[in-house]
Design an enzyme around this catalytic site. Structure first.
Site, PDB file in Angstrom:
ATOM      1  N   ILE A 151       1.203  20.721  42.069  1.00 42.83           N
ATOM      2  CA  ILE A 151       0.308  21.272  41.202  1.00 42.83           C
ATOM      3  C   ILE A 151      -0.754  21.932  42.539  1.00 42.83           C
ATOM      4  O   ILE A 151      -1.496  22.596  41.842  1.00 42.83           O
ATOM      5  CB  ILE A 151      -1.071  19.736  41.795  1.00 42.83           C
ATOM      6  N   ALA A 152       0.132  22.714  42.802  1.00 38.73           N
ATOM      7  CA  ALA A 152      -0.365  23.664  43.492  1.00 38.73           C
ATOM      8  C   ALA A 152       0.399  25.210  43.142  1.00 38.73           C
ATOM      9  O   ALA A 152      -0.721  26.094  42.789  1.00 38.73           O
ATOM     10  CB  ALA A 152       1.144  24.235  44.720  1.00 38.73           C
ATOM     11  N   LYS A 164      -6.159  15.068  46.985  1.00 41.74           N
ATOM     12  CA  LYS A 164      -6.832  14.117  46.877  1.00 41.74           C
ATOM     13  C   LYS A 164      -5.353  13.053  46.647  1.00 41.74           C
ATOM     14  O   LYS A 164      -5.079  13.589  46.373  1.00 41.74           O
ATOM     15  CB  LYS A 164      -8.072  13.259  45.528  1.00 41.74           C
ATOM     16  N   ASP A 197      -2.904   8.040  43.449  1.00 39.15           N
ATOM     17  CA  ASP A 197      -2.623   9.112  42.399  1.00 39.15           C
ATOM     18  C   ASP A 197      -3.818   8.930  41.528  1.00 39.15           C
ATOM     19  O   ASP A 197      -4.702  10.690  41.430  1.00 39.15           O
ATOM     20  CB  ASP A 197      -0.933   9.005  42.309  1.00 39.15           C
TER      21      ASP A 197
HETATM   22  N1  NAP Z   1      -6.348  17.753  41.356  1.00 35.14           N
HETATM   23  C1  NAP Z   1      -4.734  17.487  40.721  1.00 35.14           C
HETATM   24  O1  NAP Z   1      -5.146  17.163  39.736  1.00 35.14           O
HETATM   25  C2  NAP Z   1      -3.446  16.789  40.836  1.00 35.14           C
HETATM   26  C3  NAP Z   1      -2.782  16.503  40.620  1.00 35.14           C
HETATM   27  C4  NAP Z   1      -1.327  16.047  40.689  1.00 35.14           C
HETATM   28  C5  NAP Z   1      -1.181  15.821  42.179  1.00 35.14           C
HETATM   29  N2  NAP Z   1      -2.020  15.957  42.666  1.00 35.14           N
HETATM   30  C6  NAP Z   1      -1.951  15.402  45.138  1.00 35.14           C
HETATM   31  O2  NAP Z   1      -1.386  16.670  44.861  1.00 35.14           O
HETATM   32  C7  NAP Z   1      -0.172  16.414  45.835  1.00 35.14           C
HETATM   33  C8  NAP Z   1       1.553  16.463  45.507  1.00 35.14           C
HETATM   34  O3  NAP Z   1       1.227  16.686  44.864  1.00 35.14           O
HETATM   35  P1  NAP Z   1       2.683  16.370  43.545  1.00 35.14           P
HETATM   36  O4  NAP Z   1       2.331  16.240  41.879  1.00 35.14           O
HETATM   37  O5  NAP Z   1       2.299  18.543  43.512  1.00 35.14           O
HETATM   38  O6  NAP Z   1       3.868  17.403  44.139  1.00 35.14           O
HETATM   39  P2  NAP Z   1       5.279  17.398  44.648  1.00 35.14           P
HETATM   40  O7  NAP Z   1       5.493  18.293  43.104  1.00 35.14           O
HETATM   41  O8  NAP Z   1       6.310  16.495  44.879  1.00 35.14           O
HETATM   42  O9  NAP Z   1       5.428  19.020  45.442  1.00 35.14           O
HETATM   43  C9  NAP Z   1       5.337  18.597  46.916  1.00 35.14           C
HETATM   44  C10 NAP Z   1       4.594  19.481  47.771  1.00 35.14           C
HETATM   45  O10 NAP Z   1       4.558  18.837  49.452  1.00 35.14           O
HETATM   46  C11 NAP Z   1       5.809  19.527  49.895  1.00 35.14           C
HETATM   47  N3  NAP Z   1       6.487  18.414  51.189  1.00 35.14           N
HETATM   48  C12 NAP Z   1       6.697  18.256  52.626  1.00 35.14           C
HETATM   49  N4  NAP Z   1       6.568  17.187  53.160  1.00 35.14           N
HETATM   50  C13 NAP Z   1       7.691  16.792  51.534  1.00 35.14           C
HETATM   51  C14 NAP Z   1       8.771  15.809  52.076  1.00 35.14           C
HETATM   52  N5  NAP Z   1       8.506  15.113  52.981  1.00 35.14           N
HETATM   53  N6  NAP Z   1       8.631  15.231  50.713  1.00 35.14           N
HETATM   54  C15 NAP Z   1       8.179  15.847  49.645  1.00 35.14           C
HETATM   55  N7  NAP Z   1       7.375  16.745  49.442  1.00 35.14           N
HETATM   56  C16 NAP Z   1       7.091  17.561  50.646  1.00 35.14           C
HETATM   57  C17 NAP Z   1       7.421  20.211  49.317  1.00 35.14           C
HETATM   58  O11 NAP Z   1       7.104  21.424  49.199  1.00 35.14           O
HETATM   59  P3  NAP Z   1       8.248  22.146  50.398  1.00 35.14           P
HETATM   60  O12 NAP Z   1       9.197  20.984  50.580  1.00 35.14           O
HETATM   61  O13 NAP Z   1       8.302  23.279  49.378  1.00 35.14           O
HETATM   62  O14 NAP Z   1       7.434  22.548  51.342  1.00 35.14           O
HETATM   63  C18 NAP Z   1       6.798  19.775  47.589  1.00 35.14           C
HETATM   64  O15 NAP Z   1       6.956  20.390  47.105  1.00 35.14           O
HETATM   65  C19 NAP Z   1      -0.711  14.628  46.104  1.00 35.14           C
HETATM   66  O16 NAP Z   1      -1.245  13.588  47.218  1.00 35.14           O
HETATM   67  C20 NAP Z   1      -1.192  14.235  44.714  1.00 35.14           C
HETATM   68  O17 NAP Z   1      -2.454  13.323  44.758  1.00 35.14           O
HETATM   69  C21 NAP Z   1      -3.698  16.101  42.382  1.00 35.14           C
END
Ligand code: NAP
Length: 324
Positions: free
Chosen positions: A16-17, A98, A179
Site C-alpha cells: 500500500i505504501a 486502517k 482488512d
Molecule cells: N488504504 C488501503 O486501501 C489499504 C490497502 C491495503 C492495505 N492497507 C493497510 O495497510 C497496512 C499494510 O498493508 P500492506 O498490504 O501494504 O502490507 P505489506 O505489503 O505486508 O507491507 C507492510 C510493511 O510493513 C513492514 N513491517 C514491519 N514489521 C513487519 C512484520 N513483523 N511483518 C511484516 N511486515 C512488517 C514491512 O516493511 P519493512 O520490513 O521493510 O520495514 C512491510 O513492507 C495494513 O494495515 C492494511 O490494512 C490499506
C-alpha cells in the site's frame, strides 16, 4: 502556518505504501521525503523506485530527522499502535493506515498521546474523502429520496492462501473483517450512524482468523445494513442503498472511485467519478490542509469517528469470537 512543501515520510514500505506514493505525486505541495524499513536495503530500493529523497534502515532513526512533517504508517495492523506512538512521541504528525489499531483501548491511547503532544493524528480511512462518496452523502442528506431502508455492501476477493502472509496469519492481525470488512462497516457508520443491534457470524479458517464475515446492523429507524467480507472468494464488491423513493447503487469496486446509479420510477441517473491516481490523493490533500491550518485532528475523519469505527469492529469480533 507551513507554506512550503510538506515533507512526507513512510514507515513500512510494502504494497500500500507503494500505491500511496503514486497518489502523492498528484498532490500539490507534497514531497516524498523519506522512507524507513527494518532493512536499509529495502528502504533504498523503495526510495529508488518511488523517488523518496532519504532512506533509513530503522524506523526510530528516521524519526530523528527534523525535516519530516508527517509520517504515513503502513505496517500490518498489529503494529499500528506501536508505530504511531513511536511517531507521536518523536513529535511527528501521523496518517496511520486502517484499521487504526487492533482494539478501542489502543485507539484511545493513540488519541490521548496525540492530544498530549499536540500533534496531528488521523486514521487513513480514505473513503469519506472520495468524490463519489462525498456525492453519495450529499444525495442521502438532501432527503430527496426519503430515508434509507436497507444497505447491502460487500468486499471479497480470492487471496492466495499463505498461512504466513499478513492476510491469514493471526499474529499479524489477519482476517477479512479488519482488512476489508472495515469498508462496508465504515459505509454503514458514515451513512446510517451507530446501529442499535449488531449480529455477526464468521467462518474461521485453519489459522484461526475470519476468512468470511457476515454482519447485520439494525437501526432504531427500522433500517438494516447487510455487510459481507471474505478473503477466499471474489464477490461483486458493490454497495446498494434502498431508499423510500429510489435505489442508489455504487458499482464495483464501490470502495474505489466509481459510478453511482440512482434509479427511481421516473428513470435512471448515472454519475461517474474518475480520479488521477487510485484515490489516496484526496486523504493526503486533506492531511496537508489540516497541517497547514495548524490542526491536530481531522474535521472529516475525526477521533470520534475512528473510535466509533473501532468500537463496531470490537463488537463484531466479540460476536464472532475472534480475539487477537
Ligand atoms: N488504504 C488501503 O486501501 C489499504 C490497502 C491495503 C492495505 N492497507 C493497510 O495497510 C497496512 C499494510 O498493508 P500492506 O498490504 O501494504 O502490507 P505489506 O505489503 O505486508 O507491507 C507492510 C510493511 O510493513 C513492514 N513491517 C514491519 N514489521 C513487519 C512484520 N513483523 N511483518 C511484516 N511486515 C512488517 C514491512 O516493511 P519493512 O520490513 O521493510 O520495514 C512491510 O513492507 C495494513 O494495515 C492494511 O490494512 C490499506
Amino acid at each position: 502556518m507551513k507554506t512550503d512543501k510538506i515533507n512526507w515520510a513512510i514507515i513500512g514500505p510494502g504494497k500500500i505504501a507503494k500505491k500511496f506514493t503514486t497518489s502523492l505525486k498528484e498532490v500539490e505541495g507534497a514531497q516524498l521525503f523519506a522512507v524507513a524499513s527494518r532493512s536499509l536495503e529495502r528502504a533504498k530500493t523503495f526510495a529508488q523506485e518511488t523517488g523518496a529523497k532519504k532512506a533509513f534502515g530503522s524506523y526510530e532513526e528516521m524519526l530523528q530527522d527534523e525535516e519530516i512533517d508527517v509520517v504515513y504508517v503502513a505496517t500490518p495492523h498489529v503494529f499500528h499502535y506501536e508505530h504511531t506512538l513511536l511517531c507521536l512521541n518523536a513529535g511527528k504528525a501521523v496518517l496511520c493506515e486502517k484499521p487504526f489499531a487492533m482494539n478501542k483501548k489502543q485507539v484511545e491511547e493513540m488519541i490521548s498521546v496525540a492530544r498530549e503532544k499536540g500533534v496531528f493524528l488521523m486514521e487513513a480511512m480514505w473513503t469519506p474523502f472520495l468524490p463519489h462518496i462525498e456525492h453519495l452523502v450529499e444525495v442521502l442528506q438532501s432527503g430527496k429520496y426519503g430515508r434509507i431502508k436497507e444497505l447491502s455492501a460487500d468486499f471479497g476477493f480470492n487471496a492466495p492462501y499463505d498461512e504466513n502472509g499478513r492476510l491469514f496469519r493471526k499474529s499479524l492481525g489477519g482476517g477479512s473483517l479488519l482488512d476489508i470488512g472495515i469498508y462496508p462497516v465504515f459505509l454503514a457508520l458514515h451513512t446510517l450512524g451507530i446501529p442499535e443491534k449488531i449480529e455477526a457470524k464468521a467462518q474461521l479458517g485453519k489459522t484461526g482468523i475470519d476468512e468470511v464475515c457476515d454482519v447485520t446492523f439494525s437501526y432504531s429507524s427500522g433500517a438494516t445494513a447487510e455487510l459481507h467480507s471474505n478473503i477466499i472468494k471474489n464477490t461483486p464488491t458493490t454497495a446498494e442503498f434502498e431508499l423510500e423513493k429510489a435505489t442508489i447503487a455504487i458499482h464495483a469496486k464501490w470502495h474505489n472511485p466509481s459510478t453511482i446509479v440512482i434509479t427511481t420510477p421516473e428513470g435512471t441517473e448515472i454519475k461517474s467519478f474518475d480520479v488521477a491516481s487510485f484515490g489516496y490523493e484526496y486523504e493526503a490533500r486533506h492531511v496537508q490542509e489540516m497541517l497547514r491550518q495548524g490542526k491536530t485532528e481531522s474535521d472529516v475523519m475525526t477521533f470520534e469517528k475512528s473510535l466509533e469505527l473501532i468500537s463496531l469492529l470490537d463488537q463484531i469480533r466479540k460476536e464472532i469470537k475472534l480475539d487477537y
